[in-house]
Enzyme design. Structure first.
Site, PDB file in Angstrom:
ATOM      1  N   LYS A  76       0.857  -1.191   0.000  1.00  0.00           N
ATOM      2  CA  LYS A  76       0.000   0.000   0.000  1.00  0.00           C
ATOM      3  C   LYS A  76       0.888   1.234   0.000  1.00  0.00           C
ATOM      4  O   LYS A  76       2.069   1.190   0.363  1.00  0.00           O
ATOM      5  CB  LYS A  76      -0.939   0.023   1.218  1.00  0.00           C
ATOM      6  CG  LYS A  76      -0.259   0.029   2.599  1.00  0.00           C
ATOM      7  CD  LYS A  76       0.175   1.369   3.122  1.00  0.00           C
ATOM      8  CE  LYS A  76       0.784   1.262   4.530  1.00  0.00           C
ATOM      9  NZ  LYS A  76       1.583   2.450   4.899  1.00  0.00           N
TER      10      LYS A  76
ATOM     11  N   ASP B 286      -2.988  -0.900  10.492  1.00  0.00           N
ATOM     12  CA  ASP B 286      -3.099  -0.935   9.027  1.00  0.00           C
ATOM     13  C   ASP B 286      -3.731  -2.222   8.503  1.00  0.00           C
ATOM     14  O   ASP B 286      -3.988  -2.332   7.302  1.00  0.00           O
ATOM     15  CB  ASP B 286      -1.717  -0.781   8.375  1.00  0.00           C
ATOM     16  CG  ASP B 286      -1.178   0.637   8.456  1.00  0.00           C
ATOM     17  OD1 ASP B 286      -1.919   1.527   8.922  1.00  0.00           O
ATOM     18  OD2 ASP B 286      -0.025   0.857   8.062  1.00  0.00           O
TER      19      ASP B 286
END
Length: 283
Positions: free
Chosen positions: A13, A138
């Protein structure tokens, strides 16, 4: 009979922006950030065992087996679902540790989604994301698999649709300690919250960048070099640095120039993670 096996991607990401609004009473920081996935990542292979044993066959330097986020994710899911099955796990690791591109969190999410499928648990995304949050802030965005504006410690997610350029990602050969950056006295901790929805274009600042580039000359060097070609940004607390390009050809050209002296790769930005695209194809 051979055990059911499944190989799944574990994507990287990027934080397209990262604002730090303040420090909470529990010591965590209140954030606003924009997550987008890359079509680039590790690959994890799972094979079901019927004896309840969870075994990661790939060794990580300096990370004991039971401390690995993959193993912790598998054990938590096994405990909370009261599943009697076990799993053998192998990982083809290409994402750097301490790079700010979510390697460990992504691995944990791929493990939760993969085992939910193989163990036939039938857990929904909300339940898996809640379990993921206990492993790391996350993890939920990887469980949900859609680009998102995140608030809180990063767990309150609103799906978004940013542009999907090609990125050059540079990987300075340093591992940045997130805890070290967030405890730095010079870190900006009072950025006003963005209240407009959708989040206005052009909010691309990362409040961690000044601290990281001061502490790590390798990161500063990567930012300067990539900055000759496009706006160079830091993802998370680093160490990885990225910049967007309108085409693969342009990204490849810049990457070829920079990777003579630096490690890096080219990848397409994606608002739906390649993990979720693969899981959809299995349905």
């Amino acid at each position: 009979m051979t055990a059911p096996r499944l190989t799944l991607p574990s994507p990287a990401k990027l934080n397209l922006m990262l604002h730090i609004l303040g420090r909470r009473e529990d010591g965590y920081h209140e954030l606003q950030t924009l997550f987008q996935f890359l079509d680039y990542g590790d690959e994890i292979t799972f094979a079901v065992r019927d004896d309840g044993v969870i075994r990661l066959h790939t060794e990580f330097d300096g990370v004991p087996h039971d401390s690995n986020l993959i193993v912790r994710a598998a054990k938590k899911l096994q405990e909370q679902s009261a599943c009697s099955l076990g799993i053998d796990i192998w990982i083809d690791k290409i994402l750097p540790m301490g790079g700010g591109i979510g390697g460990g969190s992504s691995n944990a999410a791929t493990t939760l989604l993969g085992l939910n499928h193989l163990w036939r648990l039938g857990w929904d995304e909300d339940r898996l994301a809640a379990l993921g949050l206990t492993l790391g802030a996350d993890v939920p965005v990887f469980v949900r698999g859609h680009a998102a504006f995140a608030e809180g410690v990063g767990e309150k997610l609103t799906p978004v649709e940013p542009a999907e350029p090609w990125y050059v990602v540079l990987v300075p050969q340093v591992s940045v300690s997130t805890a070290e950056i967030f405890s730095d006295p010079l870190l900006t901790r009072n950025t006003p919250p963005i209240k407009v929805r959708p989040v206005p274009e052009g909010n691309s600042r990362n409040d961690c960048l000044p601290v990281v580039s001061r502490r790590y000359p390798e990161v500063r060097n990567a930012l300067n070099l990539l900055g000759n070609f496009t706006e160079a940004k830091l993802t998370g607390t680093g160490s990885c640095v990225f910049g967007g390009f309108p085409s693969k050809a342009e990204a490849d050209k810049v990457s070829a120039l920079l990777t003579e002296t630096l490690t890096g790769f080219v990848a397409k930005g994606s608002n739906v993670s390649m993990l979720h695209r693969k899981l959809q194809s299995l349905l």
